[in-house]
Scaffold this motif. Structure first.
Motif, PDB file in Angstrom:
ATOM      1  N   PRO A   1       0.960  -1.014  -0.034  1.00 18.23           N
ATOM      2  CA  PRO A   1       0.284   0.361   0.193  1.00 18.23           C
ATOM      3  C   PRO A   1       1.017   1.012  -0.087  1.00 18.23           C
ATOM      4  O   PRO A   1       2.012   1.135   0.718  1.00 18.23           O
ATOM      5  CB  PRO A   1      -0.723   0.263   1.704  1.00 18.23           C
ATOM      6  CG  PRO A   1      -0.602  -1.605   1.976  1.00 18.23           C
ATOM      7  CD  PRO A   1       0.726  -1.752   1.121  1.00 18.23           C
ATOM      8  N   VAL A   2       0.504   2.192  -0.331  1.00 21.91           N
ATOM      9  CA  VAL A   2       0.842   3.651  -0.621  1.00 21.91           C
ATOM     10  C   VAL A   2       0.267   4.109  -0.198  1.00 21.91           C
ATOM     11  O   VAL A   2      -0.212   5.135  -0.728  1.00 21.91           O
ATOM     12  CB  VAL A   2       2.379   3.217  -2.377  1.00 21.91           C
ATOM     13  CG1 VAL A   2       1.904   5.372  -2.141  1.00 21.91           C
ATOM     14  CG2 VAL A   2       2.652   2.285  -2.474  1.00 21.91           C
ATOM     15  N   GLU A   3       1.357   5.606   0.621  1.00 19.94           N
ATOM     16  CA  GLU A   3       1.053   6.669   0.651  1.00 19.94           C
ATOM     17  C   GLU A   3       1.859   7.722  -0.174  1.00 19.94           C
ATOM     18  O   GLU A   3       2.613   7.517   0.049  1.00 19.94           O
ATOM     19  CB  GLU A   3       0.667   7.321   2.563  1.00 19.94           C
ATOM     20  CG  GLU A   3       0.446   8.541   2.403  1.00 19.94           C
ATOM     21  CD  GLU A   3      -1.439   8.320   2.759  1.00 19.94           C
ATOM     22  OE1 GLU A   3      -1.633   9.712   2.351  1.00 19.94           O
ATOM     23  OE2 GLU A   3      -1.717   7.072   2.444  1.00 19.94           O
ATOM     24  N   LEU A   4       1.066   8.528  -0.858  1.00 18.81           N
ATOM     25  CA  LEU A   4       1.965   9.720  -1.756  1.00 18.81           C
ATOM     26  C   LEU A   4       2.018  11.106  -1.032  1.00 18.81           C
ATOM     27  O   LEU A   4       0.272  11.247  -1.092  1.00 18.81           O
ATOM     28  CB  LEU A   4       1.699   9.549  -3.191  1.00 18.81           C
ATOM     29  CG  LEU A   4       2.058  10.358  -4.471  1.00 18.81           C
ATOM     30  CD1 LEU A   4       3.861  10.054  -4.141  1.00 18.81           C
ATOM     31  CD2 LEU A   4       1.773   9.769  -5.511  1.00 18.81           C
ATOM     32  N   LYS A   5       2.424  11.474  -1.299  1.00 15.27           N
ATOM     33  CA  LYS A   5       2.616  13.234  -0.111  1.00 15.27           C
ATOM     34  C   LYS A   5       3.361  14.163  -1.735  1.00 15.27           C
ATOM     35  O   LYS A   5       3.930  13.850  -1.515  1.00 15.27           O
ATOM     36  CB  LYS A   5       2.639  13.337   1.198  1.00 15.27           C
ATOM     37  CG  LYS A   5       1.824  12.442   1.478  1.00 15.27           C
ATOM     38  CD  LYS A   5      -0.066  13.195   0.872  1.00 15.27           C
ATOM     39  CE  LYS A   5      -0.834  12.108   2.144  1.00 15.27           C
ATOM     40  NZ  LYS A   5      -2.215  12.788   2.012  1.00 15.27           N
ATOM     41  N   SER A   6       2.794  15.355  -1.874  1.00 15.19           N
ATOM     42  CA  SER A   6       4.551  16.129  -2.218  1.00 15.19           C
ATOM     43  C   SER A   6       4.227  17.625  -0.943  1.00 15.19           C
ATOM     44  O   SER A   6       3.164  18.465  -0.151  1.00 15.19           O
ATOM     45  CB  SER A   6       2.815  17.711  -3.012  1.00 15.19           C
ATOM     46  OG  SER A   6       2.801  16.230  -4.192  1.00 15.19           O
ATOM     47  N   LYS A   7       5.467  16.964  -0.938  1.00 15.96           N
ATOM     48  CA  LYS A   7       5.916  17.846   0.342  1.00 15.96           C
ATOM     49  C   LYS A   7       7.377  18.589   0.399  1.00 15.96           C
ATOM     50  O   LYS A   7       7.917  18.754  -0.372  1.00 15.96           O
ATOM     51  CB  LYS A   7       6.190  17.193   1.860  1.00 15.96           C
ATOM     52  CG  LYS A   7       5.048  16.760   1.590  1.00 15.96           C
ATOM     53  CD  LYS A   7       4.567  16.039   3.321  1.00 15.96           C
ATOM     54  CE  LYS A   7       4.209  14.650   3.858  1.00 15.96           C
ATOM     55  NZ  LYS A   7       3.137  16.115   4.651  1.00 15.96           N
ATOM     56  N   LYS A   8       7.129  19.934   1.076  1.00 16.63           N
ATOM     57  CA  LYS A   8       8.503  20.903   1.548  1.00 16.63           C
ATOM     58  C   LYS A   8       9.151  20.219   2.578  1.00 16.63           C
ATOM     59  O   LYS A   8       8.467  20.092   3.898  1.00 16.63           O
ATOM     60  CB  LYS A   8       8.180  21.849   1.274  1.00 16.63           C
ATOM     61  CG  LYS A   8       8.293  22.694   0.069  1.00 16.63           C
ATOM     62  CD  LYS A   8       7.592  24.358   0.686  1.00 16.63           C
ATOM     63  CE  LYS A   8       6.520  25.543  -0.944  1.00 16.63           C
ATOM     64  NZ  LYS A   8       5.967  26.206  -0.540  1.00 16.63           N
ATOM     65  N   ALA A   9      10.461  20.110   2.779  1.00 18.57           N
ATOM     66  CA  ALA A   9      11.355  19.638   3.764  1.00 18.57           C
ATOM     67  C   ALA A   9      11.620  20.227   4.638  1.00 18.57           C
ATOM     68  O   ALA A   9      11.162  21.874   4.204  1.00 18.57           O
ATOM     69  CB  ALA A   9      12.876  19.012   3.859  1.00 18.57           C
TER      70      ALA A   9
END
Length: 142
Positions: free
Chosen positions: A38-46
């Protein structure tokens, strides 16, 4: 519009080399070993911390969903994939970590995160950026 393009491009990339399907999580990946992830995919800034260095957050909801899949007694794992963005929301790189590694390195102390999908604040666990691998390096290990 470009955000939608990159999300769909990521989905296309996975569909070329891996069998996947959508559900409440972002997708499932079937690795070359035949194992399902299962995958959780996010766009994020560190974010940056003096004690932790650069880190990404994972909201407690997705954290709990991934925990459910890895605790089901079927010897499964899950993936947390981050599209790292720069200060101007430009793409930097794809990073990934197995959930069984994430739980070993995450902060385990929730903190207030950003605004959630329902408008309220979310609770987040910190995961050191250094614990992630480039996605291109992790995928062949599946």
């Amino acid at each position: 519009m470009s955000d939608l393009f990159w999300f769909e491009y990521a989905r296309y990339y996975f569909q070329i080399d891996y069998l996947l399907s959508n559900n409440d999580l972002d997708m499932y990946v079937i690795g070359a070993s035949g194992s399902a992830y299962p995958v959780e995919l996010k766009s994020k800034k560190a974010a940056d911390s003096q004690t932790l260095g650069k880190w990404f957050g994972i909201d407690m909801g997705p954290f709990a969903k991934l925990a459910f899949f890895t605790a089901n007694g079927m010897n499964t794992d899950a993936l947390y994939i981050v599209e790292e963005l720069g200060d101007n929301n430009q793409f930097i790189q794809w990073l990934a970590i197995r959930y069984t590694e994430l739980v070993k390195v995450c902060s385990w102390v929730g903190q207030s995160g950003g605004t959630g999908m329902t408008g309220g604040t979310s609770s987040t666990y910190k995961v050191p950026k250094a614990a992630f691998l480039p996605l291109i390096d992790l995928l062949p290990l599946l």
